[in-house]
Enzyme design. Structure first.
Site, PDB file in Angstrom:
ATOM      1  N   VAL A 103      -5.695  -3.701   4.237  1.00 40.75           N
ATOM      2  CA  VAL A 103      -4.599  -4.210   3.319  1.00 40.75           C
ATOM      3  C   VAL A 103      -3.760  -5.147   4.123  1.00 40.75           C
ATOM      4  CG1 VAL A 103      -3.059  -2.292   3.784  1.00 40.75           C
ATOM      5  CG2 VAL A 103      -3.257  -3.614   1.653  1.00 40.75           C
ATOM      6  N   CYS A 104      -3.350  -6.235   3.324  1.00 36.99           N
ATOM      7  CA  CYS A 104      -2.290  -7.254   3.776  1.00 36.99           C
ATOM      8  C   CYS A 104      -1.314  -7.398   2.487  1.00 36.99           C
ATOM      9  CB  CYS A 104      -3.011  -8.438   4.217  1.00 36.99           C
ATOM     10  SG  CYS A 104      -3.689  -9.575   2.882  1.00 36.99           S
ATOM     11  N   ARG A 105      -0.615  -8.561   2.598  1.00 38.94           N
ATOM     12  CA  ARG A 105       0.534  -8.814   1.490  1.00 38.94           C
ATOM     13  C   ARG A 105      -0.407  -8.872   0.051  1.00 38.94           C
ATOM     14  NH1 ARG A 105       5.545  -9.588  -0.265  1.00 38.94           N
ATOM     15  NH2 ARG A 105       5.758 -10.913  -1.667  1.00 38.94           N
TER      16      ARG A 105
END
Length: 123
Positions: free
Chosen positions: A74-76
């Site tokens: 996951v990232c932003r």
């Protein structure tokens, strides 16, 4: 951001039993949530039990990940996680992109924690 060539899953379908990659048993490792955002983003808010390795550090810190675990990345919003999943699957990990990233995570009401005593937030 997604790609038809990269495994991905909606935030609602991501398990929540993360414990920093600590195996549930010797035979069945717990799933890992790998957060590849930068330090300042992580400190504002992240999922409980996630492992934090900024995207640029992933190749140097592979020993912190479990090859046999399902690895949710996951990232932003999805751009960085897409690149990391492409890399990790290429070298043999079972990596899955979390579509919509931490913005979708917060929007879906999934649990968040922050550093210190501040209220966790992504956006």
């Amino acid at each position: 951001m997604t790609s038809p060539h990269v495994p991905s899953v909606a935030v609602e379908d991501v398990p929540t039993d993360f414990d920093g990659g600590v195996p549930a048993s010797a035979d069945t490792p717990r799933p890992i949530l790998l957060d590849v955002r930068e330090d300042d983003e992580w400190q504002l808010g992240h999922a409980p039990g996630a492992i934090h390795i900024p995207m640029v550090d992933v190749p140097a810190r592979l020993d912190e990940l479990e090859y046999d675990a399902d690895l949710y990345v996951v990232c932003r919003q999805g751009g960085r996680s897409l690149q990391v999943v492409e890399y990790l699957t290429h070298i043999g990990f079972d990596a899955i992109q979390v579509r919509g990233g931490m913005v979708a995570w917060q929007h879906a009401g999934r649990p968040l924690v922050a550093q210190g005593d501040q209220q966790a937030k992504i956006y």
